[in-house]
Motif scaffolding. Structure first.
Motif, PDB file in Angstrom:
ATOM      1  N   MET A   1      44.258 -19.969  30.409  1.00  0.00           N
ATOM      2  CA  MET A   1      44.206 -20.576  29.094  1.00  0.00           C
ATOM      3  C   MET A   1      45.040 -19.761  28.107  1.00  0.00           C
ATOM      4  O   MET A   1      45.005 -18.533  28.134  1.00  0.00           O
ATOM      5  CB  MET A   1      42.749 -20.632  28.603  1.00  0.00           C
ATOM      6  N   PRO A   2      45.766 -20.434  27.237  1.00  0.00           N
ATOM      7  CA  PRO A   2      46.549 -19.707  26.227  1.00  0.00           C
ATOM      8  C   PRO A   2      45.649 -18.943  25.244  1.00  0.00           C
ATOM      9  O   PRO A   2      44.612 -19.454  24.839  1.00  0.00           O
ATOM     10  CB  PRO A   2      47.296 -20.819  25.494  1.00  0.00           C
ATOM     11  N   THR A   3      46.061 -17.738  24.898  1.00  0.00           N
ATOM     12  CA  THR A   3      45.295 -16.912  23.961  1.00  0.00           C
ATOM     13  C   THR A   3      46.239 -16.128  23.053  1.00  0.00           C
ATOM     14  O   THR A   3      47.426 -15.977  23.356  1.00  0.00           O
ATOM     15  CB  THR A   3      44.406 -15.876  24.692  1.00  0.00           C
ATOM     16  N   PHE A   4      45.700 -15.624  21.959  1.00  0.00           N
ATOM     17  CA  PHE A   4      46.374 -14.622  21.139  1.00  0.00           C
ATOM     18  C   PHE A   4      45.313 -13.816  20.412  1.00  0.00           C
ATOM     19  O   PHE A   4      44.153 -14.220  20.351  1.00  0.00           O
ATOM     20  CB  PHE A   4      47.392 -15.246  20.162  1.00  0.00           C
ATOM     21  N   ASP A   5      45.713 -12.662  19.888  1.00  0.00           N
ATOM     22  CA  ASP A   5      44.808 -11.778  19.166  1.00  0.00           C
ATOM     23  C   ASP A   5      45.216 -11.724  17.695  1.00  0.00           C
ATOM     24  O   ASP A   5      46.399 -11.625  17.376  1.00  0.00           O
ATOM     25  CB  ASP A   5      44.840 -10.356  19.740  1.00  0.00           C
ATOM     26  N   VAL A   6      44.224 -11.781  16.824  1.00  0.00           N
ATOM     27  CA  VAL A   6      44.440 -11.592  15.386  1.00  0.00           C
ATOM     28  C   VAL A   6      44.056 -10.140  15.087  1.00  0.00           C
ATOM     29  O   VAL A   6      42.931  -9.731  15.364  1.00  0.00           O
ATOM     30  CB  VAL A   6      43.571 -12.548  14.547  1.00  0.00           C
ATOM     31  N   VAL A   7      45.009  -9.362  14.557  1.00  0.00           N
ATOM     32  CA  VAL A   7      44.756  -7.957  14.250  1.00  0.00           C
ATOM     33  C   VAL A   7      45.229  -7.663  12.830  1.00  0.00           C
ATOM     34  O   VAL A   7      45.971  -8.443  12.234  1.00  0.00           O
ATOM     35  CB  VAL A   7      45.478  -7.015  15.249  1.00  0.00           C
ATOM     36  N   SER A   8      44.780  -6.540  12.303  1.00  0.00           N
ATOM     37  CA  SER A   8      45.245  -6.064  11.007  1.00  0.00           C
ATOM     38  C   SER A   8      45.654  -4.611  11.186  1.00  0.00           C
ATOM     39  O   SER A   8      44.805  -3.728  11.287  1.00  0.00           O
ATOM     40  CB  SER A   8      44.141  -6.188   9.954  1.00  0.00           C
ATOM     41  N   GLN A   9      46.959  -4.386  11.253  1.00  0.00           N
ATOM     42  CA  GLN A   9      47.471  -3.041  11.480  1.00  0.00           C
ATOM     43  C   GLN A   9      48.429  -2.647  10.363  1.00  0.00           C
ATOM     44  O   GLN A   9      49.057  -3.490   9.742  1.00  0.00           O
ATOM     45  CB  GLN A   9      48.212  -2.972  12.809  1.00  0.00           C
ATOM     46  N   VAL A  10      48.529  -1.351  10.145  1.00  0.00           N
ATOM     47  CA  VAL A  10      49.466  -0.802   9.166  1.00  0.00           C
ATOM     48  C   VAL A  10      50.270   0.277   9.875  1.00  0.00           C
ATOM     49  O   VAL A  10      49.701   1.145  10.543  1.00  0.00           O
ATOM     50  CB  VAL A  10      48.716  -0.203   7.953  1.00  0.00           C
ATOM     51  N   ASP A  11      51.586   0.208   9.732  1.00  0.00           N
ATOM     52  CA  ASP A  11      52.456   1.217  10.330  1.00  0.00           C
ATOM     53  C   ASP A  11      52.424   2.460   9.429  1.00  0.00           C
ATOM     54  O   ASP A  11      53.064   2.495   8.378  1.00  0.00           O
ATOM     55  CB  ASP A  11      53.873   0.673  10.465  1.00  0.00           C
ATOM     56  N   THR A 119      39.414 -27.785  20.259  1.00  0.00           N
ATOM     57  CA  THR A 119      39.551 -27.060  21.529  1.00  0.00           C
ATOM     58  C   THR A 119      39.736 -25.562  21.349  1.00  0.00           C
ATOM     59  O   THR A 119      39.776 -24.824  22.324  1.00  0.00           O
ATOM     60  CB  THR A 119      40.751 -27.607  22.330  1.00  0.00           C
ATOM     61  N   VAL A 120      39.835 -25.122  20.109  1.00  0.00           N
ATOM     62  CA  VAL A 120      40.082 -23.707  19.818  1.00  0.00           C
ATOM     63  C   VAL A 120      38.751 -22.979  19.660  1.00  0.00           C
ATOM     64  O   VAL A 120      37.851 -23.449  18.980  1.00  0.00           O
ATOM     65  CB  VAL A 120      40.934 -23.552  18.534  1.00  0.00           C
ATOM     66  N   SER A 121      38.650 -21.812  20.305  1.00  0.00           N
ATOM     67  CA  SER A 121      37.466 -20.962  20.125  1.00  0.00           C
ATOM     68  C   SER A 121      37.919 -19.534  19.842  1.00  0.00           C
ATOM     69  O   SER A 121      39.029 -19.140  20.198  1.00  0.00           O
ATOM     70  CB  SER A 121      36.572 -21.010  21.368  1.00  0.00           C
ATOM     71  N   SER A 122      37.048 -18.765  19.202  1.00  0.00           N
ATOM     72  CA  SER A 122      37.411 -17.393  18.860  1.00  0.00           C
ATOM     73  C   SER A 122      36.217 -16.479  19.081  1.00  0.00           C
ATOM     74  O   SER A 122      35.066 -16.916  19.029  1.00  0.00           O
ATOM     75  CB  SER A 122      37.873 -17.309  17.405  1.00  0.00           C
ATOM     76  N   SER A 123      36.520 -15.202  19.315  1.00  0.00           N
ATOM     77  CA  SER A 123      35.466 -14.206  19.488  1.00  0.00           C
ATOM     78  C   SER A 123      35.976 -12.868  18.976  1.00  0.00           C
ATOM     79  O   SER A 123      37.163 -12.574  19.025  1.00  0.00           O
ATOM     80  CB  SER A 123      35.068 -14.095  20.961  1.00  0.00           C
ATOM     81  N   THR A 124      35.040 -12.068  18.469  1.00  0.00           N
ATOM     82  CA  THR A 124      35.383 -10.749  17.949  1.00  0.00           C
ATOM     83  C   THR A 124      35.353  -9.739  19.088  1.00  0.00           C
ATOM     84  O   THR A 124      34.398  -9.693  19.854  1.00  0.00           O
ATOM     85  CB  THR A 124      34.375 -10.330  16.861  1.00  0.00           C
ATOM     86  N   GLN A 125      36.405  -8.936  19.170  1.00  0.00           N
ATOM     87  CA  GLN A 125      36.486  -7.880  20.176  1.00  0.00           C
ATOM     88  C   GLN A 125      36.918  -6.593  19.477  1.00  0.00           C
ATOM     89  O   GLN A 125      38.102  -6.332  19.319  1.00  0.00           O
ATOM     90  CB  GLN A 125      37.472  -8.252  21.283  1.00  0.00           C
ATOM     91  N   GLY A 126      35.940  -5.819  19.055  1.00  0.00           N
ATOM     92  CA  GLY A 126      36.247  -4.576  18.349  1.00  0.00           C
ATOM     93  C   GLY A 126      36.840  -4.868  16.990  1.00  0.00           C
ATOM     94  O   GLY A 126      36.221  -5.533  16.170  1.00  0.00           O
ATOM     95  N   VAL A 131      41.573 -15.434  20.105  1.00  0.00           N
ATOM     96  CA  VAL A 131      41.533 -16.879  19.927  1.00  0.00           C
ATOM     97  C   VAL A 131      42.053 -17.530  21.202  1.00  0.00           C
ATOM     98  O   VAL A 131      43.121 -17.164  21.696  1.00  0.00           O
ATOM     99  CB  VAL A 131      42.391 -17.308  18.710  1.00  0.00           C
ATOM    100  N   THR A 132      41.297 -18.483  21.737  1.00  0.00           N
ATOM    101  CA  THR A 132      41.691 -19.183  22.960  1.00  0.00           C
ATOM    102  C   THR A 132      41.679 -20.689  22.707  1.00  0.00           C
ATOM    103  O   THR A 132      40.938 -21.186  21.856  1.00  0.00           O
ATOM    104  CB  THR A 132      40.735 -18.872  24.128  1.00  0.00           C
ATOM    105  N   ALA A 133      42.496 -21.405  23.476  1.00  0.00           N
ATOM    106  CA  ALA A 133      42.549 -22.862  23.391  1.00  0.00           C
ATOM    107  C   ALA A 133      43.112 -23.403  24.692  1.00  0.00           C
ATOM    108  O   ALA A 133      43.658 -22.662  25.508  1.00  0.00           O
ATOM    109  CB  ALA A 133      43.397 -23.307  22.218  1.00  0.00           C
ATOM    110  N   LYS A 134      42.982 -24.711  24.883  1.00  0.00           N
ATOM    111  CA  LYS A 134      43.516 -25.340  26.091  1.00  0.00           C
ATOM    112  C   LYS A 134      45.008 -25.614  25.962  1.00  0.00           C
ATOM    113  O   LYS A 134      45.724 -25.642  26.954  1.00  0.00           O
ATOM    114  CB  LYS A 134      42.767 -26.634  26.379  1.00  0.00           C
ATOM    115  N   LYS A 135      45.459 -25.820  24.714  1.00  0.00           N
ATOM    116  CA  LYS A 135      46.867 -26.148  24.498  1.00  0.00           C
ATOM    117  C   LYS A 135      47.517 -25.115  23.585  1.00  0.00           C
ATOM    118  O   LYS A 135      46.921 -24.638  22.627  1.00  0.00           O
ATOM    119  CB  LYS A 135      47.003 -27.529  23.836  1.00  0.00           C
ATOM    120  N   ARG A 136      48.769 -24.832  23.901  1.00  0.00           N
ATOM    121  CA  ARG A 136      49.550 -23.895  23.098  1.00  0.00           C
ATOM    122  C   ARG A 136      49.746 -24.418  21.669  1.00  0.00           C
ATOM    123  O   ARG A 136      49.744 -23.656  20.701  1.00  0.00           O
ATOM    124  CB  ARG A 136      50.884 -23.696  23.791  1.00  0.00           C
TER     125      ARG A 136
END
Length: 162
Positions: A1-11, A119-126, A131-136
């Motif tokens: 299943m297609p996924t991506f991560d939402v993050v908040s980073q600072v260089d 079809t989109v679902s999300s979960s917190t990981q640290g 975020v996952t979904a069936k379609k891109r």
């Protein structure tokens, strides 16, 4: 299943470079001569110092210009209150926020649940939200919706996988 991560980073290297450039400008600019204006970076905290509140605002503006030029989001800065310091000077603590805390993750998850395709679902990981979904296409629509919403932190989207 297609996924991506939402993050908040600072260089932090870019933050350090911006602080160095701003400090150099404070030393050389005519209107800052003799005001005792300075910027110090210690870990994820910046300390701005100057002789008056007006000069402190000018120091803050110089710092923000340098950060924007180096593509560091100003949403990552948490401005503290202006405090009286020794020898009738003022100082301000500025915290650089990195990572998504639990309240912000909950808000992002709620937003995705309410506004994203079904079809989109999300979960917190640290300190990130997966975020996952069936379609891109659904994931791309979710990214567009998240970019339009303001969560008070800079968001990046990583690990986009099919």
């Amino acid at each position: 299943m297609p996924t991506f991560d939402v993050v908040s980073q600072v260089d932090m290297q870019e933050v350090r470079n911006s602080v160095d450039q701003a400090a150099r400008e404070l030393e050389t600019r005519f209107d800052f001569k003799g005001t005792g204006s300075s910027i110090e970076l210690a870990g994820h905290e910046l300390t701005l110092r100057s002789s008056t509140e007006a000069r402190l605002k000018a120091v803050q503006q110089v710092l923000e210009e340098k950060l924007v030029r180096r593509k560091v989001s100003l949403k990552a800065l948490e401005m503290g209150k202006v405090e009286e310091a020794a020898k009738s000077t003022v100082r301000q603590l500025v915290t650089v926020k990195a990572g998504i805390n639990s309240d912000q993750a909950r808000a992002i998850n709620r937003f995705i649940k309410d506004n994203a395709p079904k079809t989109v679902s999300s979960s917190t990981q640290g300190e990130q939200v997966r975020v996952t979904a069936k379609k891109r296409d659904d994931l791309q629509a979710t990214i567009a919706a998240l970019k339009e919403q303001d969560f008070g932190i800079p968001l990046q989207f990583e690990n986009f996988r099919d």
